[in-house]
Design an enzyme around this catalytic site. Structure first.
Site, PDB file in Angstrom:
ATOM      1  N   TYR A 165      36.003  41.676  44.570  1.00 48.28           N
ATOM      2  CA  TYR A 165      36.794  40.829  43.887  1.00 48.28           C
ATOM      3  C   TYR A 165      38.322  40.060  43.754  1.00 48.28           C
ATOM      4  CZ  TYR A 165      39.146  39.310  38.687  1.00 48.28           C
ATOM      5  OH  TYR A 165      39.834  39.433  37.655  1.00 48.28           O
ATOM      6  N   LYS A 169      38.889  35.977  44.138  1.00 52.70           N
ATOM      7  CA  LYS A 169      40.096  35.238  43.686  1.00 52.70           C
ATOM      8  C   LYS A 169      41.487  34.782  44.265  1.00 52.70           C
ATOM      9  CE  LYS A 169      38.656  35.932  39.385  1.00 52.70           C
ATOM     10  NZ  LYS A 169      37.792  35.539  38.209  1.00 52.70           N
TER      11      LYS A 169
END
Length: 261
Positions: A165, A169
């Site tokens: 994650y 991002k």
């Protein structure tokens, strides 16, 4: 002053199925500015959001699509173009911390190849695919606004677990800058918004506590994130591109976290 600066425009907002999420808040803000919003979700609940917008006198179209499926990104962009033959704004909000619906809370040495690929595909590849299709539609008209919903996690901070994650991002920030450079001469701006602790229906207990520990002393709201997206999607924001706007209540500022006034 124009009360509806997006009148006549079409805006595509991905990941807008939740009534209390950032995506729907963005759709509401853009529709209130006059845009016809095309919103996506992986489930039929997107039509509930369309009904809410329509009941408020706003213009909306819903599309059920899993952007991780090949060709889905092109399909949703085509759905947006089918409304008025144009696409003016894109908000890439789809993505989450999930593997099979569960948070991928694992250190790097316990992160499987499946978890890694899922996190990257879900949060970065989907953004890339929709952006690629949208830019191709925007270039001929020499106008466009792309806003990527990244995160404070990965771009300016990190938490324990879910390295995929964070990498995805952070990758959205790099994608934002690269595409902004490639499209600047075509009248297309590309920016990223990095929310911190935002209170949504999906917020976990420890996340709600973390929000109270920000310098502002509370978690943010989807509406506060949408306000920044609304600005970046405005035709007047024509000289802002390639930027990362952090919306975290100052949470990334303190060096001494033991100090309190």
């Amino acid at each position: 002053m124009n009360d509806q600066p997006l009148a006549g425009q079409v805006a595509l907002v991905t990941g807008a199925g939740s009534a209390h999420g950032i995506g729907f808040a963005c759709a509401l803000a853009l529709a209130a500015d006059g845009a016809t919003v095309v919103i996506t979700s992986t489930t039929d609940r997107v039509y509930e959001r369309v009904a809410e917008l329509t009941a408020a006198g706003l213009h909306a179209v819903g599309v059920v699509a899993d952007l991780m499926h090949p060709g889905a990104a092109d399909s949703v962009v085509q759905a947006a173009l089918a409304v008025h033959g144009r696409l003016d704004a894109l908000v890439n909000n789809a993505g989450m911390i999930a593997v099979g619906g569960n948070a991928a809370d694992a250190p790097i040495d316990d992160t499987s190849d499946e978890m890694w690929h899922d996190g990257i595909e879900r949060n970065l590849t989907t953004c890339f695919a929709v952006t690629r299709a949208a830019v191709a539609a925007m270039r001929p008209r020499q106008y466009g606004r792309v806003v990527n919903i990244a995160s404070a996690s990965g771009t300016v901070q990190a938490f324990h677990g879910d390295v995929a994650y964070h990498a995805a991002k952070a990758g959205m920030h790099g994608l934002t800058r690269a595409v902004a450079l490639e499209t600047a001469a075509d009248g297309i701006t590309v920016n990223a918004v990095a929310p911190g602790w935002i209170s949504t229906a999906a917020s976990l207990g420890h996340e709600k506590v973390a929000g109270t520990l920000t310098p502002i002393g509370r978690a943010g709201t989807p509406t506060e994130v949408a306000a920044v997206v609304r600005f970046l999607a405005d035709p007047a924001a024509s000289y802002v591109t390639g930027q990362l706007v952090v919306v975290d209540g100052g949470n990334s500022l303190p060096e001494d976290r033991a100090w309190r006034p």
